[in-house]
Design an enzyme around this catalytic site. Structure first.
Site, PDB file in Angstrom:
ATOM      1  N   GLY A 247       0.606  -1.386  -0.179  1.00 10.31           N
ATOM      2  CA  GLY A 247       0.237  -0.008   0.163  1.00 10.31           C
ATOM      3  C   GLY A 247       1.209   1.972   0.009  1.00 10.31           C
ATOM      4  CB  SER A 248       4.937   2.138  -0.273  1.00  8.55           C
ATOM      5  OG  SER A 248       4.643   1.825  -1.722  1.00  8.55           O
TER       6      SER A 248
ATOM      7  CG  HIS B  12       4.542  -3.183 -14.449  1.00 11.70           C
ATOM      8  ND1 HIS B  12       3.971  -4.758 -13.858  1.00 11.70           N
ATOM      9  CD2 HIS B  12       5.189  -3.576 -15.267  1.00 11.70           C
ATOM     10  CE1 HIS B  12       4.591  -5.268 -14.288  1.00 11.70           C
ATOM     11  NE2 HIS B  12       5.026  -4.466 -15.089  1.00 11.70           N
TER      12      HIS B  12
END
Ligand code: GAR
Length: 229
Positions: A45-46, A142
């Site tokens: 979750g950064s 990505h």
């Protein structure tokens, strides 16, 4: 002669990254209403937190309406709680098909008033159910310079190929994994001494810089194309 396998100093890496990474907006766009974001996350979750910080700073004109996660106990659960964001578990293991999972994701996002789906480390293949439910308003990040190295272990793939530059990509989501029109990319140099963890950390630094800016850019283009405020 230049040694192509030179080791970069930390300062040099920072300088090169600054040169090849897109500048952040000098003036961030404002919309008639803040963008309603639904964030999909599977892991740490950064990127969610970096987006939340961009909103808190007053840069990205948006609200995170809901976080959907699929792995119980993922780091994103604790982060969402700390950030005061509602988080909904939709565990893919409890669904008979990808479509059935995506159907519940779309329902959940609509119930929270989401206009944009932000995949931030969402490690599931998505289907037309999700993509068509939010036509053109599904973004993914990505950790490679797409179209190189889609799929799993992108950083390891890049190191194995011996690339001298790596980076990250924000793109609109299409059906094939990690494919679709590119919104923004940032480049980082690869040091020959890099471990996968080193390179991943450098790439993530850029992910955290660009994702909010890419959301603002994609939304500005969408609003202009659809003449919405
Ligand atoms: C990010 O590095 C993101 O690029 C990658 O997962 C990580 C999630 O980190 N996504 C993919 O590989 C998608 N194909 P985070 O949970 O700390 O944001």
């Amino acid at each position: 002669m230049i040694d192509p396998n030179v080791n970069f100093s930390a300062a040099m890496l920072e300088t090169v990254s600054a040169l090849v990474s897109p500048p952040l907006p000098a003036v961030w766009p404002r919309f008639e209403q803040p963008l309603g974001l639904g964030v999909l996350a599977s892991g740490n979750g950064s990127n969610l937190e970096a987006i939340a910080q961009a909103i808190q700073r007053g840069d990205l004109h948006a609200q995170i309406q809901v976080v959907v996660y699929n792995n119980p106990g993922a780091g994103v659960v604790e982060r969402s709680a700390r950030l005061g964001l509602p988080a909904v578990l939709l565990n893919h293991r409890q669904y008979a098909s990808r479509e059935a999972l995506d159907h519940d994701i779309v329902q959940t996002l609509h119930a929270h008033g989401t206009d944009w789906v932000i995949m931030a480390g969402w490690m599931r293949c998505v289907t037309a159910v999700l993509i068509d439910g939010f036509a053109g308003r599904v973004l993914n990040i990505h950790p490679s310079l797409l179209p190189s190295f889609p799929g799993l272990r992108a950083v390891e793939q890049a190191l194995a190929a011996g690339v001298k530059v790596a980076g990250c990509t924000v793109h609109q989501v299409e059906l094939a994994v990690d494919s679709g029109p590119i919104v923004m990319q940032a480049v980082v140099p690869v040091d020959q001494a890099d471990s996968a963890a080193d390179l991943q950390a450098r790439i993530q630094g850029q992910e955290h810089r660009i994702y909010a800016a890419a959301i603002a850019l994609a939304a500005s283009r969408d609003r202009a194309a659809n003449r919405r405020g």
